[in-house]
Design a protein around this motif. Structure first.
Motif, PDB file in Angstrom:
ATOM      1  N   MET A  69     -54.272   1.008  -2.101  1.00 35.91           N
ATOM      2  CA  MET A  69     -52.833   1.148  -2.082  1.00 35.91           C
ATOM      3  C   MET A  69     -52.412   1.402  -0.638  1.00 35.91           C
ATOM      4  SD  MET A  69     -50.604   4.261  -3.766  1.00 35.91           S
ATOM      5  CE  MET A  69     -51.792   4.350  -5.051  1.00 35.91           C
ATOM      6  N   LYS A  70     -51.503   0.601  -0.159  1.00 34.23           N
ATOM      7  CA  LYS A  70     -51.005   0.778   1.199  1.00 34.23           C
ATOM      8  C   LYS A  70     -50.098   2.002   1.251  1.00 34.23           C
ATOM      9  CE  LYS A  70     -51.499  -3.988   2.533  1.00 34.23           C
ATOM     10  NZ  LYS A  70     -52.710  -3.822   3.297  1.00 34.23           N
ATOM     11  N   ASN A  71     -50.001   2.599   2.437  1.00 35.27           N
ATOM     12  CA  ASN A  71     -49.160   3.783   2.573  1.00 35.27           C
ATOM     13  C   ASN A  71     -48.690   3.945   4.014  1.00 35.27           C
ATOM     14  OD1 ASN A  71     -50.969   5.813   4.081  1.00 35.27           O
ATOM     15  ND2 ASN A  71     -52.313   5.105   2.428  1.00 35.27           N
ATOM     16  N   LYS A  72     -47.701   4.795   4.176  1.00 29.61           N
ATOM     17  CA  LYS A  72     -47.140   5.109   5.495  1.00 29.61           C
ATOM     18  C   LYS A  72     -47.537   6.522   5.928  1.00 29.61           C
ATOM     19  CE  LYS A  72     -42.945   2.381   4.781  1.00 29.61           C
ATOM     20  NZ  LYS A  72     -41.471   2.471   4.697  1.00 29.61           N
ATOM     21  N   LEU A  73     -48.576   7.033   5.346  1.00 24.60           N
ATOM     22  CA  LEU A  73     -48.942   8.425   5.551  1.00 24.60           C
ATOM     23  C   LEU A  73     -49.183   8.763   7.019  1.00 24.60           C
ATOM     24  CD1 LEU A  73     -49.435  11.100   4.197  1.00 24.60           C
ATOM     25  CD2 LEU A  73     -51.756  10.379   3.705  1.00 24.60           C
ATOM     26  N   LYS A  74     -49.964   7.953   7.707  1.00 23.39           N
ATOM     27  CA  LYS A  74     -50.279   8.253   9.106  1.00 23.39           C
ATOM     28  C   LYS A  74     -49.015   8.264   9.960  1.00 23.39           C
ATOM     29  CE  LYS A  74     -53.178   6.983  12.994  1.00 23.39           C
ATOM     30  NZ  LYS A  74     -54.257   6.136  13.482  1.00 23.39           N
ATOM     31  N   GLN A  75     -48.153   7.262   9.792  1.00 20.39           N
ATOM     32  CA  GLN A  75     -46.921   7.195  10.584  1.00 20.39           C
ATOM     33  C   GLN A  75     -46.030   8.409  10.326  1.00 20.39           C
ATOM     34  OE1 GLN A  75     -48.367   4.787   8.709  1.00 20.39           O
ATOM     35  NE2 GLN A  75     -47.473   2.800   9.133  1.00 20.39           N
ATOM     36  N   LEU A  76     -45.870   8.764   9.068  1.00 18.64           N
ATOM     37  CA  LEU A  76     -45.030   9.904   8.717  1.00 18.64           C
ATOM     38  C   LEU A  76     -45.622  11.215   9.232  1.00 18.64           C
ATOM     39  CD1 LEU A  76     -44.142   8.844   5.077  1.00 18.64           C
ATOM     40  CD2 LEU A  76     -42.557   8.920   7.019  1.00 18.64           C
ATOM     41  N   ARG A  77     -46.926  11.349   9.095  1.00 18.26           N
ATOM     42  CA  ARG A  77     -47.612  12.566   9.550  1.00 18.26           C
ATOM     43  C   ARG A  77     -47.469  12.719  11.063  1.00 18.26           C
ATOM     44  NH1 ARG A  77     -52.234  13.099  11.882  1.00 18.26           N
ATOM     45  NH2 ARG A  77     -53.095  11.081  11.291  1.00 18.26           N
ATOM     46  N   GLU A  78     -47.705  11.646  11.787  1.00 15.45           N
ATOM     47  CA  GLU A  78     -47.604  11.703  13.245  1.00 15.45           C
ATOM     48  C   GLU A  78     -46.169  11.945  13.707  1.00 15.45           C
ATOM     49  OE1 GLU A  78     -49.552   8.106  14.537  1.00 15.45           O
ATOM     50  OE2 GLU A  78     -51.530   9.054  14.487  1.00 15.45           O
ATOM     51  N   ALA A  79     -45.201  11.407  12.980  1.00 13.73           N
ATOM     52  CA  ALA A  79     -43.792  11.617  13.327  1.00 13.73           C
ATOM     53  C   ALA A  79     -43.417  13.097  13.231  1.00 13.73           C
ATOM     54  CB  ALA A  79     -42.887  10.778  12.429  1.00 13.73           C
ATOM     55  N   LEU A  80     -44.070  13.829  12.315  1.00 20.26           N
ATOM     56  CA  LEU A  80     -43.818  15.268  12.186  1.00 20.26           C
ATOM     57  C   LEU A  80     -44.722  16.095  13.102  1.00 20.26           C
ATOM     58  CD1 LEU A  80     -43.299  16.027   8.379  1.00 20.26           C
ATOM     59  CD2 LEU A  80     -41.594  15.917  10.182  1.00 20.26           C
ATOM     60  N   GLY A  81     -45.630  15.429  13.797  1.00 24.00           N
ATOM     61  CA  GLY A  81     -46.531  16.143  14.693  1.00 24.00           C
ATOM     62  C   GLY A  81     -47.612  16.913  13.975  1.00 24.00           C
ATOM     63  N   LEU A  82     -47.987  16.469  12.776  1.00 24.33           N
ATOM     64  CA  LEU A  82     -49.020  17.139  11.991  1.00 24.33           C
ATOM     65  C   LEU A  82     -50.373  16.469  12.187  1.00 24.33           C
ATOM     66  CD1 LEU A  82     -47.200  17.557   8.555  1.00 24.33           C
ATOM     67  CD2 LEU A  82     -47.646  19.357  10.231  1.00 24.33           C
ATOM     68  N   THR A  83     -51.424  17.266  12.226  1.00 22.62           N
ATOM     69  CA  THR A  83     -52.774  16.716  12.200  1.00 22.62           C
ATOM     70  C   THR A  83     -53.154  16.454  10.742  1.00 22.62           C
ATOM     71  OG1 THR A  83     -53.863  18.864  11.977  1.00 22.62           O
ATOM     72  CG2 THR A  83     -53.413  18.068  14.238  1.00 22.62           C
ATOM     73  N   GLN A  84     -54.235  15.726  10.538  1.00 17.51           N
ATOM     74  CA  GLN A  84     -54.729  15.516   9.173  1.00 17.51           C
ATOM     75  C   GLN A  84     -55.087  16.857   8.547  1.00 17.51           C
ATOM     76  OE1 GLN A  84     -57.977  12.756   9.738  1.00 17.51           O
ATOM     77  NE2 GLN A  84     -56.644  10.983   9.465  1.00 17.51           N
ATOM     78  N   GLU A  85     -55.670  17.729   9.336  1.00 17.27           N
ATOM     79  CA  GLU A  85     -56.060  19.048   8.818  1.00 17.27           C
ATOM     80  C   GLU A  85     -54.838  19.856   8.397  1.00 17.27           C
ATOM     81  OE1 GLU A  85     -58.881  22.857   9.965  1.00 17.27           O
ATOM     82  OE2 GLU A  85     -58.752  21.155  11.331  1.00 17.27           O
ATOM     83  N   SER A  93     -45.414  13.475  -0.652  1.00 14.33           N
ATOM     84  CA  SER A  93     -44.073  12.915  -0.424  1.00 14.33           C
ATOM     85  C   SER A  93     -43.051  14.018  -0.160  1.00 14.33           C
ATOM     86  CB  SER A  93     -43.636  12.030  -1.595  1.00 14.33           C
ATOM     87  OG  SER A  93     -43.421  12.794  -2.762  1.00 14.33           O
ATOM     88  N   LYS A  94     -43.209  15.170  -0.806  1.00 17.62           N
ATOM     89  CA  LYS A  94     -42.268  16.277  -0.601  1.00 17.62           C
ATOM     90  C   LYS A  94     -42.360  16.843   0.815  1.00 17.62           C
ATOM     91  CE  LYS A  94     -40.316  15.672  -4.246  1.00 17.62           C
ATOM     92  NZ  LYS A  94     -39.122  14.869  -4.090  1.00 17.62           N
ATOM     93  N   ILE A  95     -43.551  16.819   1.415  1.00 17.33           N
ATOM     94  CA  ILE A  95     -43.713  17.287   2.793  1.00 17.33           C
ATOM     95  C   ILE A  95     -42.817  16.467   3.729  1.00 17.33           C
ATOM     96  CG2 ILE A  95     -45.341  17.446   4.746  1.00 17.33           C
ATOM     97  CD1 ILE A  95     -45.848  19.547   2.545  1.00 17.33           C
ATOM     98  N   PHE A  96     -42.670  15.179   3.419  1.00 18.08           N
ATOM     99  CA  PHE A  96     -41.889  14.275   4.267  1.00 18.08           C
ATOM    100  C   PHE A  96     -40.460  14.075   3.766  1.00 18.08           C
ATOM    101  CE2 PHE A  96     -46.389  12.886   4.593  1.00 18.08           C
ATOM    102  CZ  PHE A  96     -46.596  13.337   5.876  1.00 18.08           C
ATOM    103  N   ASN A  97     -40.056  14.864   2.772  1.00 18.81           N
ATOM    104  CA  ASN A  97     -38.718  14.714   2.174  1.00 18.81           C
ATOM    105  C   ASN A  97     -38.444  13.264   1.785  1.00 18.81           C
ATOM    106  OD1 ASN A  97     -37.922  17.487   2.388  1.00 18.81           O
ATOM    107  ND2 ASN A  97     -37.652  17.138   4.577  1.00 18.81           N
ATOM    108  N   SER A  98     -39.450  12.642   1.190  1.00 12.86           N
ATOM    109  CA  SER A  98     -39.369  11.240   0.805  1.00 12.86           C
ATOM    110  C   SER A  98     -39.766  11.094  -0.657  1.00 12.86           C
ATOM    111  CB  SER A  98     -40.333  10.400   1.651  1.00 12.86           C
ATOM    112  OG  SER A  98     -40.019  10.495   3.011  1.00 12.86           O
TER     113      SER A  98
END
Length: 78
Positions: free
Chosen positions: A1-17, A49-54
């Protein structure tokens, strides 16, 4: 399943951890989702999704997935 997780995470300045800690999974789990090696449960997808308000659909792109659904597999659809 494709996702935008990395882009959204980086936009918020969050690491994977950091994202993993926010939703209760490991950094490795976040990496596996980002690289499309693992599909999250509906509950994990909701929490992410809630972390990104999406909405889930904004983060996880179901329509672009080439993988057959379980229903399609059970019906033998191509």
């Amino acid at each position: 399943m494709k996702n935008k997780l990395k882009q959204l995470r980086e936009a918020l300045g969050l690491t994977q951890e950091q994202l993993g800690e926010l939703v209760g999974v490991s950094r490795q789990a976040i990496n596996s989702i980002e690289t499309e090696k693992f599909e999250p449960s509906i509950w994990l997808a909701y929490d992410i999704s809630k972390i990104f308000n999406s909405s889930i659909e904004e983060v996880f792109l179901f329509e672009e997935s080439e993988r057959k659904s379980r229903a399609q597999q059970s019906r033998g659809e191509c």
